[in-house]
Design a protein around this motif. Structure first.
Motif, PDB file in Angstrom:
ATOM      1  N   PRO A 192       0.904  -1.213  -0.106  1.00  0.00           N
ATOM      2  CA  PRO A 192      -0.011   0.035  -0.258  1.00  0.00           C
ATOM      3  C   PRO A 192       0.939   1.395   0.025  1.00  0.00           C
ATOM      4  O   PRO A 192       2.194   1.253   0.344  1.00  0.00           O
ATOM      5  CB  PRO A 192      -0.677   0.075   1.519  1.00  0.00           C
ATOM      6  N   GLY A 193       0.344   2.385  -0.436  1.00  0.00           N
ATOM      7  CA  GLY A 193       0.998   3.611  -0.404  1.00  0.00           C
ATOM      8  C   GLY A 193       1.648   3.751  -1.688  1.00  0.00           C
ATOM      9  O   GLY A 193       2.118   3.098  -2.480  1.00  0.00           O
ATOM     10  N   ARG A 194       2.390   4.932  -1.740  1.00  0.00           N
ATOM     11  CA  ARG A 194       3.262   5.224  -2.661  1.00  0.00           C
ATOM     12  C   ARG A 194       4.624   5.627  -2.531  1.00  0.00           C
ATOM     13  O   ARG A 194       5.659   5.522  -3.126  1.00  0.00           O
ATOM     14  CB  ARG A 194       2.929   6.700  -3.676  1.00  0.00           C
ATOM     15  N   SER A 195       5.012   5.858  -0.888  1.00  0.00           N
ATOM     16  CA  SER A 195       6.112   6.160  -0.419  1.00  0.00           C
ATOM     17  C   SER A 195       6.670   4.841  -0.115  1.00  0.00           C
ATOM     18  O   SER A 195       6.182   3.988   0.269  1.00  0.00           O
ATOM     19  CB  SER A 195       5.929   6.869   0.782  1.00  0.00           C
ATOM     20  N   PHE A 196       7.862   4.606  -0.732  1.00  0.00           N
ATOM     21  CA  PHE A 196       8.701   3.420  -0.416  1.00  0.00           C
ATOM     22  C   PHE A 196       9.018   3.232   1.151  1.00  0.00           C
ATOM     23  O   PHE A 196       8.993   2.000   1.523  1.00  0.00           O
ATOM     24  CB  PHE A 196       9.935   3.649  -1.156  1.00  0.00           C
ATOM     25  N   ALA A 197       9.243   4.254   1.933  1.00  0.00           N
ATOM     26  CA  ALA A 197       9.677   4.086   3.331  1.00  0.00           C
ATOM     27  C   ALA A 197       8.339   3.408   4.042  1.00  0.00           C
ATOM     28  O   ALA A 197       8.274   2.455   4.746  1.00  0.00           O
ATOM     29  CB  ALA A 197       9.902   5.524   3.999  1.00  0.00           C
ATOM     30  N   PHE A 198       7.268   3.939   3.486  1.00  0.00           N
ATOM     31  CA  PHE A 198       5.859   3.250   4.121  1.00  0.00           C
ATOM     32  C   PHE A 198       5.557   1.921   3.713  1.00  0.00           C
ATOM     33  O   PHE A 198       5.203   1.135   4.367  1.00  0.00           O
ATOM     34  CB  PHE A 198       4.830   4.187   3.621  1.00  0.00           C
ATOM     35  N   LYS A 199       5.792   1.678   2.371  1.00  0.00           N
ATOM     36  CA  LYS A 199       5.688   0.365   1.943  1.00  0.00           C
ATOM     37  C   LYS A 199       6.576  -0.547   2.735  1.00  0.00           C
ATOM     38  O   LYS A 199       6.089  -1.642   3.012  1.00  0.00           O
ATOM     39  CB  LYS A 199       5.999  -0.059   0.365  1.00  0.00           C
ATOM     40  N   GLY A 200       7.742  -0.361   2.910  1.00  0.00           N
ATOM     41  CA  GLY A 200       8.786  -0.998   3.590  1.00  0.00           C
ATOM     42  C   GLY A 200       8.289  -1.187   4.908  1.00  0.00           C
ATOM     43  O   GLY A 200       8.558  -2.407   5.569  1.00  0.00           O
ATOM     44  N   ALA A 201       7.908  -0.056   5.540  1.00  0.00           N
ATOM     45  CA  ALA A 201       7.292  -0.060   7.064  1.00  0.00           C
ATOM     46  C   ALA A 201       6.266  -1.143   7.261  1.00  0.00           C
ATOM     47  O   ALA A 201       6.095  -2.061   7.910  1.00  0.00           O
ATOM     48  CB  ALA A 201       6.894   1.153   7.744  1.00  0.00           C
ATOM     49  N   VAL A 202       5.270  -1.075   6.240  1.00  0.00           N
ATOM     50  CA  VAL A 202       4.041  -1.854   6.472  1.00  0.00           C
ATOM     51  C   VAL A 202       4.381  -3.482   6.125  1.00  0.00           C
ATOM     52  O   VAL A 202       4.386  -4.352   6.995  1.00  0.00           O
ATOM     53  CB  VAL A 202       3.198  -1.621   4.989  1.00  0.00           C
ATOM     54  N   MET A 208       4.970   4.813 -17.143  1.00  0.00           N
ATOM     55  CA  MET A 208       4.640   3.431 -16.869  1.00  0.00           C
ATOM     56  C   MET A 208       3.338   3.310 -16.086  1.00  0.00           C
ATOM     57  O   MET A 208       3.115   4.111 -15.323  1.00  0.00           O
ATOM     58  CB  MET A 208       5.730   2.833 -15.722  1.00  0.00           C
ATOM     59  N   LYS A 209       2.391   2.636 -16.588  1.00  0.00           N
ATOM     60  CA  LYS A 209       1.159   2.644 -15.953  1.00  0.00           C
ATOM     61  C   LYS A 209       0.950   1.767 -14.609  1.00  0.00           C
ATOM     62  O   LYS A 209       0.247   1.998 -13.661  1.00  0.00           O
ATOM     63  CB  LYS A 209       0.188   2.228 -17.010  1.00  0.00           C
ATOM     64  N   ASP A 210       1.936   0.578 -14.504  1.00  0.00           N
ATOM     65  CA  ASP A 210       1.891  -0.233 -13.534  1.00  0.00           C
ATOM     66  C   ASP A 210       2.495  -0.034 -12.278  1.00  0.00           C
ATOM     67  O   ASP A 210       2.384  -0.252 -11.090  1.00  0.00           O
ATOM     68  CB  ASP A 210       1.902  -1.822 -13.808  1.00  0.00           C
ATOM     69  N   PHE A 211       3.440   1.232 -12.339  1.00  0.00           N
ATOM     70  CA  PHE A 211       4.005   1.813 -11.081  1.00  0.00           C
ATOM     71  C   PHE A 211       3.983   3.310 -11.193  1.00  0.00           C
ATOM     72  O   PHE A 211       3.975   3.828 -12.010  1.00  0.00           O
ATOM     73  CB  PHE A 211       5.542   1.283 -11.267  1.00  0.00           C
ATOM     74  N   ARG A 212       3.552   3.814 -10.097  1.00  0.00           N
ATOM     75  CA  ARG A 212       3.094   5.134 -10.066  1.00  0.00           C
ATOM     76  C   ARG A 212       3.956   5.542  -8.647  1.00  0.00           C
ATOM     77  O   ARG A 212       3.944   5.084  -7.572  1.00  0.00           O
ATOM     78  CB  ARG A 212       1.617   5.597  -9.680  1.00  0.00           C
ATOM     79  N   TYR A 213       4.649   6.789  -8.877  1.00  0.00           N
ATOM     80  CA  TYR A 213       5.188   7.619  -7.435  1.00  0.00           C
ATOM     81  C   TYR A 213       4.080   8.588  -7.394  1.00  0.00           C
ATOM     82  O   TYR A 213       3.115   8.927  -7.711  1.00  0.00           O
ATOM     83  CB  TYR A 213       6.536   7.961  -8.208  1.00  0.00           C
ATOM     84  N   PHE A 214       4.668   9.566  -6.608  1.00  0.00           N
ATOM     85  CA  PHE A 214       3.889  10.665  -6.097  1.00  0.00           C
ATOM     86  C   PHE A 214       3.152  11.589  -7.211  1.00  0.00           C
ATOM     87  O   PHE A 214       4.012  11.769  -8.175  1.00  0.00           O
ATOM     88  CB  PHE A 214       4.641  11.636  -5.084  1.00  0.00           C
TER      89      PHE A 214
END
Lengths: 341, 99
Positions: free
Chosen positions: A250-260, B1-7
């Motif tokens: 979940p989420g877009r932040s990698f730090a958050f994904k890693g924490a979860v 990229m449609k399957d990976f999105r950042y902020f």
């Protein structure tokens, strides 16, 4: 000494050009594996012109970096294709990173074009550039510098041969990040982190022994082992599991994904390991510890992805690092304090 | 990229439609299909179709002949950013990522 991937020499008007093999030997694969796990860092080939197949004056000239892993990938993907390979000096860095860091440039290509006497080897004035070098290479500047017209070829080496035959289609122009592409990068992340893990575990053993009787060797060993388990859990989840599960976390932040991911995994993995050996509070500290490690490792994985923007990474770091540092400090303080109560 | 999105909403990408000559370089080099070139009344113009897909690599800007497209380019890599913070603070540090 003739390099193992050179199978002979070909005489051109600009001198002798090494004829290279379009297949990889066991030692090439072994070199790649050593690179991927961090055992080998300086892995380069000599910049210059190389000949593949029966390349002649009309054959295309493919440009790439002088990272041996890149060189191997490209020549192996050009099996049966008659072409020239012009290797640019990028300090042994891959195309994408070299472009981003100003080490794969129009100037660098122009220099090797001149040094190799390319204009006397081929009759045309075209170069096939890797698309992912476009962040560093201006095709316009290249043309002005050396009179060769650079056209951006595909992103992936495997698409070079189809590109030479039929030109580009959209699928060649879009970067991908498949499970295999994510996992091949993970071992290096683990290897780079291991020296820190060794240090952390060493300190963990020492701090675990502190107690009311000043220092207890048995506590150092028993509680220290728990720290090792928690640290390794965090590391492996953050560096291996989160890259694999990236699209589903979940989420877009990698730090958050890693924490979860770290939190869930630590709750499950550490429960049987801590059972009977740690109090509930200690279990909570260990879970927090593993969660932070996973969060940090996953945040570092941003550098391995082809879709994170520097503005975005900096933003998530400014948000996550205070939490990570706070949780680390709190965990250490609580871990030391527990035996006194 | 449609399957990976950042902020969303963070990219520094800008396109000056007035200056753009519609050469198509930016659309060709973008690895995320952020830009396309379309026919307009006055000829051809680039247009940003997926702003949030931009990873600020700078390929479009490097290859724009008229400086119509701009972005603050960089490497989206936490280890690299930490190293640059440390360097700025006077602590020498080598980045762990790709050189």
């Amino acid at each position: 000494m003739v390099l193992p991937f050179v199978e002979g020499f070909y005489d051109t008007p600009a001198g002798r050009v090494p004829q290279i093999k379009d297949s990889l030997a066991l030692r090439d694969h072994w070199g790649s594996v050593r690179c991927r796990i961090g055992l080998r860092t300086d892995y380069t080939v000599q910049p210059g012109l190389y000949r593949l197949g029966g390349a002649g004056a009309d054959s295309p000239v493919v440009i790439t970096a002088n990272y041996k892993l890149t060189f191997d990938t490209v020549r192996a993907s050009l099996r049966g294709v008659d072409c020239w390979l012009l290797i640019v000096d990028t300090d042994g860095i891959n195309v994408w990173c070299a472009g981003g860091k100003g080490r794969f440039t129009a100037e660098g290509i122009a220099e090797i074009v001149r040094a190799s006497g390319l204009e006397r080897v081929v009759s045309h004035r075209e170069l096939v550039l890797p698309q992912l070098s476009a962040n560093g290479v201006s095709a316009n500047a290249l043309w002005k510098l050396c009179g060769f017209k650079g056209g951006f070829g595909p992103i992936r080496a495997e698409d070079i041969a189809p590109y030479l035959a039929h030109g580009a289609d959209e699928s060649m122009r879009w970067v991908t990040f498949t499970l295999a592409e994510r996992l091949v990068l993970a071992p290096l992340e683990v290897a780079l982190a291991l020296k820190w893990v060794a240090l952390v575990c060493g300190v963990g053993f020492v701090l675990s022994g502190i107690g009311p009787e000043i220092f207890s060797l048995s506590a150092a060993w028993q509680r220290g082992l728990l720290v090792v388990y928690a640290t390794l859990t965090g590391l492996l989840v953050g560096a291996l599991a989160t890259p694999a599960l990236l699209p589903w976390l979940p989420g877009r932040s990698f730090a958050f994904k890693g924490a979860v991911a770290g939190l869930v995994a630590a709750l499950v993995v550490l429960a049987p390991l801590a059972w009977g050996r740690a109090s509930l509070l200690e279990y909570a500290i260990l879970v927090t510890w593993a969660t932070v490690w996973s969060s940090y490792m996953c945040m570092n994985f941003t550098g391995s992805t082809p879709f994170t923007s520097p503005t975005g990474v900096e933003r998530e770091m400014r948000r996550a690092i205070p939490w990570q540092l706070g949780a680390i400090m709190l965990s250490i303080a609580a871990w030391i304090a527990v035996p006194f109560f | 990229m449609k399957d990976f999105r950042y902020f969303d909403g963070v990219a520094t990408l800008k396109l000056d439609g007035e200056t753009c000559i519609g050469c198509g370089n930016c659309a060709e080099v973008c690895p995320h299909g952020v830009l396309v070139v379309e026919s307009v009344e006055s000829g051809k113009k680039a247009r940003i179709v997926d702003f949030d897909g931009c990873m600020e690599c700078g390929a479009c800007m490097t290859n724009c002949p008229v400086e119509a497209v701009t972005v603050t380019p960089g490497v989206g890599c936490a280890a690299y950013i930490i190293a640059s913070w440390l360097n700025r603070a006077g602590i020498r540090s080598s980045s762990a990522c790709c050189g």
